[in-house]
Design a protein around this motif. Structure first.
Motif, mmCIF file in Angstrom:
data_model
loop_
_atom_site.group_PDB
_atom_site.id
_atom_site.type_symbol
_atom_site.label_atom_id
_atom_site.label_comp_id
_atom_site.label_asym_id
_atom_site.label_seq_id
_atom_site.Cartn_x
_atom_site.Cartn_y
_atom_site.Cartn_z
ATOM 1 N N GLU A 225 0.827 -1.221 0.000
ATOM 2 C CA GLU A 225 0.000 0.000 0.000
ATOM 3 C C GLU A 225 0.854 1.261 0.000
ATOM 4 O O GLU A 225 0.553 2.234 -0.707
ATOM 5 C CB GLU A 225 -0.928 -0.007 1.215
ATOM 6 N N GLN A 228 2.193 2.010 -3.480
ATOM 7 C CA GLN A 228 1.230 2.362 -4.516
ATOM 8 C C GLN A 228 1.143 3.864 -4.741
ATOM 9 O O GLN A 228 0.793 4.316 -5.836
ATOM 10 C CB GLN A 228 -0.151 1.813 -4.156
ATOM 11 N N GLU A 266 -4.958 4.196 -13.909
ATOM 12 C CA GLU A 266 -5.480 3.821 -12.600
ATOM 13 C C GLU A 266 -4.819 2.521 -12.169
ATOM 14 O O GLU A 266 -4.491 1.685 -13.020
ATOM 15 C CB GLU A 266 -7.001 3.624 -12.656
ATOM 16 N N ARG A 268 -4.953 -0.611 -9.002
ATOM 17 C CA ARG A 268 -5.444 -1.255 -7.784
ATOM 18 C C ARG A 268 -4.578 -2.476 -7.521
ATOM 19 O O ARG A 268 -4.219 -3.192 -8.458
ATOM 20 C CB ARG A 268 -6.901 -1.680 -7.934
ATOM 21 N N ARG A 270 -3.412 -5.571 -4.328
ATOM 22 C CA ARG A 270 -3.424 -6.148 -2.994
ATOM 23 C C ARG A 270 -2.187 -7.031 -2.853
ATOM 24 O O ARG A 270 -1.963 -7.913 -3.689
ATOM 25 C CB ARG A 270 -4.680 -6.979 -2.769
#
Length: 288
Positions: A225, A228, A266, A268, A270
């Motif tokens: 995180e 990012q 963009e 995303r 995990r």
């Protein structure tokens, strides 16, 4: 009685005229204020755009100068490494000498790749783009075919999804070579940061009739995180991928190419689950 009525009527008329005049003045003030605000907003937007353009030009000049300044020392370093390799050929060499020669050669190659990526980034940010209609569906097929030749790609599971019904994917207007570079960077990144047996999905879609979205998703290691927030910056690399060869310029180049096509990016992700990166480019129009 008649005089009183006349005076009252005149007074009411005067009051009404004054009220009307006040209302008109207030309206003019409101319109003037709004116009002033709009002009101020336009001026601020123009100033921000000018500052951003100046910053981009300054950074491009820095990258070009860096490339120029490091090119000669790098050439000398690579030549010296090759000469040392030849001079030591056939002679008894210790493990330390072997390691030193290998380190010099590896470091010089890494710097060469970094300079090449910096040169590409500076070129993308400054060059004139030859905008022509591009069929992204066909381009994606080419990108995936090229990515299958990357090291380790043979052990990944590739799937590609491009809409064809009830109408095909809209075209975009841009530079096909630059778009190929951006998309290939994303797919090869997915290969690099995944493992044997992982899945890599390349998906295309039309967004709100105005955008074409290209998404590259994988079931790889993912991105922490904290990383990012800076992953799109030049020379930025995740804290847990330092052992994997790379310059940290791939996503910065993708973002620069998307911005030059009036698009956006963009991301995303995990950790330990995977990553999804989307590039959105304005569509020419629905290809019906």
């Amino acid at each position: 009685m008649d005089q009183t009525l006349v005076v009252t009527t005149s007074l009411a008329g005067a009051i009404g005229l004054a009220a009307l005049t006040a209302a008109l003045i207030a309206g003019v003030v409101v319109l003037t204020t709004r116009a002033h605000r709009r002009a101020l907003e336009h001026a601020r937007a123009a100033a921000r755009a000018e500052a951003a353009e100046a910053a981009a030009a300054s950074r491009a000049r820095l990258l070009i100068r860096l490339d120029h300044e490091l090119k000669n020392p790098l050439t000398a370093l690579r030549t010296a490494a090759a000469s040392a390799q030849q001079l030591l050929a056939g002679e008894e060499r210790s493990a330390e000498v072997e390691q030193a020669v290998a380190t010099i050669g590896g470091s010089s190659r890494r710097i060469a790749r970094l300079l090449a990526d910096l040169r590409k980034l500076a070129d993308v940010e400054t060059r004139e783009i030859d905008r022509r209609p591009v069929d992204l569906a066909a381009l994606l097929e080419l990108v995936v075919d090229d990515a299958r030749t990357a090291p380790g790609a043979e052990d990944r599971m590739f799937t590609t999804s491009v809409p064809r019904a009830p109408w095909p994917l809209p075209q975009v207007r841009g530079d096909e070579d630059l778009l190929h570079t951006a998309l290939l960077n994303l797919v090869t990144n997915a290969v690099k940061y995944s493992a044997d047996g992982d899945t890599i999905e390349v998906r295309a879609s039309e967004e709100a009739g105005a955008w074409v979205a290209i998404e590259v998703a994988d079931t790889g290691r993912g991105i922490a995180e904290d990383d990012q927030r800076v992953v799109w910056d030049e020379l930025s690399r995740g804290s847990d991928v330092r052992s994997i060869p790379g310059s940290g310029m791939g996503l910065a180049l993708v973002k620069a190419i998307a911005l030059r096509h009036d698009g956006r990016v963009e991301l995303r992700s995990r950790p330990r689950e995977g990553t999804s990166v989307r590039v959105l480019i304005p569509a020419i129009g629905p290809a019906r």
